[in-house]
Design a protein around this motif. Structure first.
Motif, short mmCIF file in Angstrom:
data_model
loop_
_atom_site.label_atom_id
_atom_site.label_comp_id
_atom_site.label_asym_id
_atom_site.label_seq_id
_atom_site.Cartn_x
_atom_site.Cartn_y
_atom_site.Cartn_z
N LEU A 66 -1.91 16.01 -5.29
CA LEU A 66 -2.66 17.21 -5.68
C LEU A 66 -2.22 18.46 -4.93
O LEU A 66 -2.63 19.56 -5.29
CB LEU A 66 -4.16 16.99 -5.44
CG LEU A 66 -4.86 16.08 -6.47
CD1 LEU A 66 -6.27 15.76 -6.01
CD2 LEU A 66 -4.89 16.77 -7.83
N GLN A 67 -1.42 18.33 -3.89
CA GLN A 67 -0.95 19.48 -3.12
C GLN A 67 0.59 19.50 -3.15
O GLN A 67 1.23 18.49 -3.39
CB GLN A 67 -1.44 19.42 -1.66
CG GLN A 67 -2.92 19.75 -1.48
CD GLN A 67 -3.83 18.61 -1.87
OE1 GLN A 67 -3.40 17.45 -1.85
NE2 GLN A 67 -5.07 18.92 -2.22
N ILE A 116 3.81 14.58 3.56
CA ILE A 116 2.69 15.52 3.52
C ILE A 116 2.91 16.61 4.55
O ILE A 116 3.12 16.34 5.74
CB ILE A 116 1.35 14.80 3.78
CG1 ILE A 116 1.15 13.67 2.78
CG2 ILE A 116 0.19 15.77 3.73
CD1 ILE A 116 1.16 14.11 1.34
N GLU A 117 2.88 17.87 4.09
CA GLU A 117 3.11 19.01 4.99
C GLU A 117 1.83 19.80 5.24
O GLU A 117 1.73 20.53 6.22
CB GLU A 117 4.19 19.93 4.39
CG GLU A 117 5.54 19.24 4.27
CD GLU A 117 6.59 20.13 3.61
OE1 GLU A 117 6.19 21.13 2.98
OE2 GLU A 117 7.79 19.82 3.73
N TYR A 157 0.86 -1.18 0.00
CA TYR A 157 0.00 0.00 0.00
C TYR A 157 0.90 1.23 0.00
O TYR A 157 1.85 1.31 0.79
CB TYR A 157 -0.89 -0.01 1.24
CG TYR A 157 -2.08 0.91 1.18
CD1 TYR A 157 -3.10 0.69 0.28
CD2 TYR A 157 -2.18 1.99 2.06
CE1 TYR A 157 -4.20 1.52 0.24
CE2 TYR A 157 -3.28 2.83 2.02
CZ TYR A 157 -4.29 2.60 1.10
OH TYR A 157 -5.38 3.43 1.05
N PRO A 158 0.63 2.23 -0.86
CA PRO A 158 1.59 3.32 -1.08
C PRO A 158 1.56 4.43 -0.04
O PRO A 158 2.21 5.47 -0.26
CB PRO A 158 1.17 3.85 -2.45
CG PRO A 158 -0.30 3.63 -2.49
CD PRO A 158 -0.52 2.33 -1.79
N CYS A 159 0.85 4.24 1.07
CA CYS A 159 0.74 5.31 2.07
C CYS A 159 0.99 4.76 3.46
O CYS A 159 0.87 3.55 3.72
CB CYS A 159 -0.65 5.95 2.03
SG CYS A 159 -1.02 6.75 0.46
N SER A 160 1.33 5.67 4.35
CA SER A 160 1.42 5.32 5.76
C SER A 160 0.02 5.09 6.31
O SER A 160 -0.98 5.23 5.60
CB SER A 160 2.13 6.45 6.53
OG SER A 160 1.36 7.64 6.44
N GLU A 161 -0.05 4.78 7.59
CA GLU A 161 -1.34 4.43 8.18
C GLU A 161 -2.35 5.57 8.18
O GLU A 161 -3.53 5.36 8.43
CB GLU A 161 -1.14 3.93 9.63
CG GLU A 161 -0.48 4.93 10.55
CD GLU A 161 1.04 4.87 10.46
OE1 GLU A 161 1.70 5.60 11.21
OE2 GLU A 161 1.55 4.11 9.62
N THR A 162 -1.93 6.80 7.89
CA THR A 162 -2.88 7.92 7.87
C THR A 162 -3.62 8.00 6.55
O THR A 162 -4.56 8.80 6.41
CB THR A 162 -2.15 9.25 8.11
OG1 THR A 162 -1.17 9.43 7.09
CG2 THR A 162 -1.48 9.26 9.46
N SER A 180 2.87 10.02 5.03
CA SER A 180 3.92 9.89 4.03
C SER A 180 3.46 8.92 2.94
O SER A 180 2.67 8.03 3.17
CB SER A 180 5.22 9.38 4.67
OG SER A 180 5.01 8.14 5.31
N ILE A 181 3.99 9.17 1.75
CA ILE A 181 3.75 8.30 0.60
C ILE A 181 5.01 7.48 0.39
O ILE A 181 6.12 8.04 0.36
CB ILE A 181 3.41 9.14 -0.65
CG1 ILE A 181 2.13 9.95 -0.39
CG2 ILE A 181 3.26 8.26 -1.87
CD1 ILE A 181 1.86 11.00 -1.44
N VAL A 182 4.86 6.16 0.24
CA VAL A 182 6.02 5.27 0.22
C VAL A 182 6.01 4.47 -1.07
O VAL A 182 4.99 4.33 -1.75
CB VAL A 182 6.02 4.33 1.44
CG1 VAL A 182 6.09 5.12 2.74
CG2 VAL A 182 4.79 3.42 1.42
#
Length: 244
Positions: free
Chosen positions: A194-195, A216-217, A129-134, A157-159
């Motif tokens: 997108l951001q 992600i900031e 899965y390309p994302c952290s748990e959030t 974060s995107i992984v």
């Protein structure tokens, strides 16, 4: 002077007469002696009665004690039987536990041997899965929507979904940040944010599965994640083995 009279002691006479008229016997006995003849038999009877009562009570107590001894002996025997039963059950449980332990050890050895014989999973296959748990799935794949849309939260974060090489870090009118990774075997993954976000890898960088690509900031962000096989987009859920 008055004449003193001596008080005579009262006595009784007993005359024993023979029927032949010979050898008659005459006895004198005082009042005290008579009383003693009466009292002594009574005392003897009382003593005998007391001894008999004492013997009777001792016999009753002895019978009670014998009954208690028999009852305690039965209880001891019952406890011994229960102890023997528990010991037998303990032996059986110990043997069963040992058997289960050996079976578990054998199963573990078989499992480890089978696992050692299995080939290792190809980490270049984009199955993570390309994302952290959030990251939460917001929209699924379709022909008109050829990617997964994932909602991200701040500090997420995107992984990398698999091992590979970063072939492109770019942007367009829709996405301020696009990262493309070549995994081999015809697989590519594309991460379209997108951001504005901070990216770590540069073009030509080799990455491992799970390496952070984008941090992600902003408070919220959206990632559109695409899997490409032989230059054609496919449903990423077909190759994912974990979803968060």
């Amino acid at each position: 002077m008055k004449e003193q009279r001596h008080k005579r002691k009262e006595s009784f006479s007993i005359l024993l007469i023979s029927n032949t008229g010979q050898s008659n016997r005459h006895f004198h006995i005082s009042l005290l002696g008579l009383r003693m003849l009466v009292i002594i038999p009574i005392l003897v009877c009382v003593v005998i009665a007391g001894l008999a009562y004492q013997l009777f009570m001792n016999y009753g107590n002895e019978a009670t004690l014998r009954g208690q001894i028999v009852s305690q002996s039965q209880m001891i025997q019952q406890l011994e039987d229960e102890k023997e039963t528990w010991n037998n059950e303990k032996v059986e449980l110990t043997a069963e536990n040992e058997s289960l332990r050996q079976q578990l050890q054998e199963d573990t050895e078989i499992y480890e041997a089978d696992a050692a014989d299995e080939p290792g999973q190809d980490s270049s296959f984009p199955s993570r899965y390309p994302c952290s748990e959030t990251g939460m799935l917001a929209d699924t794949y379709s022909t008109e929507h050829p990617y997964l849309s994932i909602s991200m939260q701040a500090e997420g974060s995107i992984v990398a979904a698999g091992d590979g090489t970063v072939t492109s870090v770019s942007s367009d009118d829709t996405y301020p940040l696009i990262i493309e990774i070549e995994h081999g075997n015809g697989y590519k993954t594309r991460y379209m944010c997108l951001q504005d976000a901070t990216t770590k890898p540069e073009e030509g960088t080799s990455v491992k599965v799970g390496d952070t690509l984008i941090t992600i900031e902003t408070e919220t962000a959206q990632l559109d994640y695409q899997v490409i096989l032989n230059d054609q987009p496919i449903d990423p859920l077909m190759v994912l083995d974990a979803k968060g």
